[in-house]
Scaffold this motif. Sequence first.
Motif, PDB file in Angstrom:
ATOM      1  N   ARG A 140      -1.942  23.838  24.785  1.00  0.00           N
ATOM      2  CA  ARG A 140      -1.749  23.531  23.296  1.00  0.00           C
ATOM      3  C   ARG A 140      -2.835  22.828  22.881  1.00  0.00           C
ATOM      4  NH1 ARG A 140       3.328  20.117  25.396  1.00  0.00           N
ATOM      5  NH2 ARG A 140       1.811  19.794  27.096  1.00  0.00           N
ATOM      6  N   ALA A 141      -3.538  22.220  23.724  1.00  0.00           N
ATOM      7  CA  ALA A 141      -4.808  21.491  23.291  1.00  0.00           C
ATOM      8  C   ALA A 141      -5.913  22.722  22.832  1.00  0.00           C
ATOM      9  CB  ALA A 141      -5.349  20.520  24.040  1.00  0.00           C
ATOM     10  N   ILE A 142      -5.965  23.243  23.835  1.00  0.00           N
ATOM     11  CA  ILE A 142      -7.155  24.646  23.710  1.00  0.00           C
ATOM     12  C   ILE A 142      -6.586  25.419  22.125  1.00  0.00           C
ATOM     13  CG2 ILE A 142      -8.198  26.604  24.248  1.00  0.00           C
ATOM     14  CD1 ILE A 142      -7.534  25.269  27.388  1.00  0.00           C
ATOM     15  N   SER A 143      -5.469  25.640  22.162  1.00  0.00           N
ATOM     16  CA  SER A 143      -5.203  26.702  20.884  1.00  0.00           C
ATOM     17  C   SER A 143      -5.335  25.546  19.587  1.00  0.00           C
ATOM     18  CB  SER A 143      -3.559  26.775  21.134  1.00  0.00           C
ATOM     19  OG  SER A 143      -2.884  27.489  20.019  1.00  0.00           O
ATOM     20  N   PHE A 144      -4.972  24.436  19.721  1.00  0.00           N
ATOM     21  CA  PHE A 144      -5.109  23.563  18.466  1.00  0.00           C
ATOM     22  C   PHE A 144      -6.609  23.559  17.948  1.00  0.00           C
ATOM     23  CE2 PHE A 144      -5.686  19.244  16.625  1.00  0.00           C
ATOM     24  CZ  PHE A 144      -5.447  19.701  15.274  1.00  0.00           C
ATOM     25  N   ILE A 145      -7.427  23.284  18.903  1.00  0.00           N
ATOM     26  CA  ILE A 145      -9.024  23.045  18.553  1.00  0.00           C
ATOM     27  C   ILE A 145      -9.471  24.448  17.971  1.00  0.00           C
ATOM     28  CG2 ILE A 145     -11.183  22.447  19.606  1.00  0.00           C
ATOM     29  CD1 ILE A 145      -9.079  20.199  19.095  1.00  0.00           C
ATOM     30  N   HIS A 146      -8.988  25.459  18.762  1.00  0.00           N
ATOM     31  CA  HIS A 146      -9.364  26.764  18.143  1.00  0.00           C
ATOM     32  C   HIS A 146      -8.937  27.148  16.643  1.00  0.00           C
ATOM     33  CE1 HIS A 146     -10.457  31.177  18.287  1.00  0.00           C
ATOM     34  NE2 HIS A 146      -9.342  31.361  17.902  1.00  0.00           N
ATOM     35  N   ALA A 147      -7.796  26.670  16.626  1.00  0.00           N
ATOM     36  CA  ALA A 147      -7.133  27.077  15.432  1.00  0.00           C
ATOM     37  C   ALA A 147      -7.842  25.999  14.194  1.00  0.00           C
ATOM     38  CB  ALA A 147      -5.692  26.724  15.263  1.00  0.00           C
ATOM     39  N   VAL A 148      -8.299  24.892  14.721  1.00  0.00           N
ATOM     40  CA  VAL A 148      -9.022  23.803  13.678  1.00  0.00           C
ATOM     41  C   VAL A 148     -10.390  24.798  13.293  1.00  0.00           C
ATOM     42  CG1 VAL A 148     -10.168  21.748  13.680  1.00  0.00           C
ATOM     43  CG2 VAL A 148      -8.083  21.805  14.386  1.00  0.00           C
ATOM     44  N   ASP A 149     -10.984  25.121  14.310  1.00  0.00           N
ATOM     45  CA  ASP A 149     -12.358  25.803  14.137  1.00  0.00           C
ATOM     46  C   ASP A 149     -12.260  27.093  13.204  1.00  0.00           C
ATOM     47  OD1 ASP A 149     -14.945  26.119  14.703  1.00  0.00           O
ATOM     48  OD2 ASP A 149     -14.748  27.407  16.237  1.00  0.00           O
ATOM     49  N   SER A 150     -11.258  27.945  13.513  1.00  0.00           N
ATOM     50  CA  SER A 150     -10.983  29.185  12.904  1.00  0.00           C
ATOM     51  C   SER A 150     -10.826  28.700  11.209  1.00  0.00           C
ATOM     52  CB  SER A 150      -9.746  29.728  13.161  1.00  0.00           C
ATOM     53  OG  SER A 150     -10.228  30.334  14.511  1.00  0.00           O
ATOM     54  N   LEU A 151      -9.959  27.801  10.988  1.00  0.00           N
ATOM     55  CA  LEU A 151      -9.632  27.317   9.780  1.00  0.00           C
ATOM     56  C   LEU A 151     -10.601  26.944   8.784  1.00  0.00           C
ATOM     57  CD1 LEU A 151      -7.473  26.948   7.468  1.00  0.00           C
ATOM     58  CD2 LEU A 151      -7.126  24.609   8.421  1.00  0.00           C
ATOM     59  N   ILE A 152     -11.753  26.295   9.584  1.00  0.00           N
ATOM     60  CA  ILE A 152     -12.719  25.741   8.848  1.00  0.00           C
ATOM     61  C   ILE A 152     -13.572  26.949   8.513  1.00  0.00           C
ATOM     62  CG2 ILE A 152     -15.027  24.467   9.097  1.00  0.00           C
ATOM     63  CD1 ILE A 152     -13.373  22.505  10.914  1.00  0.00           C
ATOM     64  N   ASP A 153     -13.729  27.837   9.370  1.00  0.00           N
ATOM     65  CA  ASP A 153     -14.572  29.059   8.971  1.00  0.00           C
ATOM     66  C   ASP A 153     -13.751  29.837   7.971  1.00  0.00           C
ATOM     67  OD1 ASP A 153     -16.600  28.625  10.923  1.00  0.00           O
ATOM     68  OD2 ASP A 153     -15.625  29.589  12.542  1.00  0.00           O
ATOM     69  N   GLU A 154     -12.693  30.160   7.903  1.00  0.00           N
ATOM     70  CA  GLU A 154     -11.820  30.768   7.049  1.00  0.00           C
ATOM     71  C   GLU A 154     -11.691  30.237   5.574  1.00  0.00           C
ATOM     72  OE1 GLU A 154      -9.984  34.215   6.223  1.00  0.00           O
ATOM     73  OE2 GLU A 154     -10.454  33.757   8.309  1.00  0.00           O
ATOM     74  N   ILE A 155     -11.847  28.892   5.546  1.00  0.00           N
ATOM     75  CA  ILE A 155     -11.831  28.416   4.212  1.00  0.00           C
ATOM     76  C   ILE A 155     -13.280  28.593   3.502  1.00  0.00           C
ATOM     77  CG2 ILE A 155     -12.229  25.904   4.530  1.00  0.00           C
ATOM     78  CD1 ILE A 155     -10.003  25.455   2.880  1.00  0.00           C
ATOM     79  N   ARG A 156     -14.075  28.750   4.135  1.00  0.00           N
ATOM     80  CA  ARG A 156     -15.288  28.462   3.372  1.00  0.00           C
ATOM     81  C   ARG A 156     -15.715  29.573   2.204  1.00  0.00           C
ATOM     82  NH1 ARG A 156     -21.297  27.612   6.183  1.00  0.00           N
ATOM     83  NH2 ARG A 156     -22.485  27.303   4.093  1.00  0.00           N
ATOM     84  N   PRO A 157     -15.328  30.730   2.475  1.00  0.00           N
ATOM     85  CA  PRO A 157     -15.314  31.572   1.161  1.00  0.00           C
ATOM     86  C   PRO A 157     -14.660  30.960  -0.188  1.00  0.00           C
ATOM     87  CG  PRO A 157     -14.830  32.759   3.191  1.00  0.00           C
ATOM     88  CD  PRO A 157     -14.894  31.609   3.633  1.00  0.00           C
ATOM     89  N   MET A 158     -13.480  30.494   0.211  1.00  0.00           N
ATOM     90  CA  MET A 158     -12.544  29.904  -0.904  1.00  0.00           C
ATOM     91  C   MET A 158     -13.266  28.806  -1.390  1.00  0.00           C
ATOM     92  SD  MET A 158      -8.705  28.730  -1.169  1.00  0.00           S
ATOM     93  CE  MET A 158      -9.059  27.344  -0.819  1.00  0.00           C
TER      94      MET A 158
END
Length: 178
Positions: A94-112
């Motif tokens: 649960r912790a590993i998944s959350f941190i991975h999702a946080v990192d992915s979201l930061i990368d994903e939002i950058r173009p917007m």
Amino acid sequence: MEISDLEKQGFISVKYPPTLRSAVEEAMRSWQEFCQLSDGEKRSFSGEENRLKDFGYMRRQDNGPRADNKELFHACKRNIPFFEKQAAAIADKRAISFIHAVDSLIDEIRPMVDKLSLAIEDIYKLKDFKDRVNQFVDKWTFRYLHYFPGEVLAHAHADRGDFTMHLYESHDGGEYLD
């Protein structure tokens, strides 16, 4: 996206690309699972207790007329290595998944954010605004909140920072401090 609405209404509506919406939904799902960890496990993700420099997991238990009882997590790109180390140390998916999702979201939002900041730069003639926004990408703060059922929600207040993207609201949008 009607940038001039910033002056008229104090906010603008921004359509999120489907991949960003998916990343937001995954981040929220994994945040809900992260909140199921023990208090000790969650607190291992805490940073400084100074409210102006805080990052990671926090549990607010304020009293009085401005009570704001909640769990929250502040995440910045620069803190991801610390969070990954903590997630590996407690070895809970649960912790590993959350941190991975946080990192992915930061990368994903950058173009917007790039598109939005360039539009603001063009409309308001703010030289190098997009570049200045991207200069601090490692400090963009993503804030995850968990209010407890039956608790009083936060009273009206301005968020810190230049603008706030509401990524998991009833509709897309953003706000700014006038």
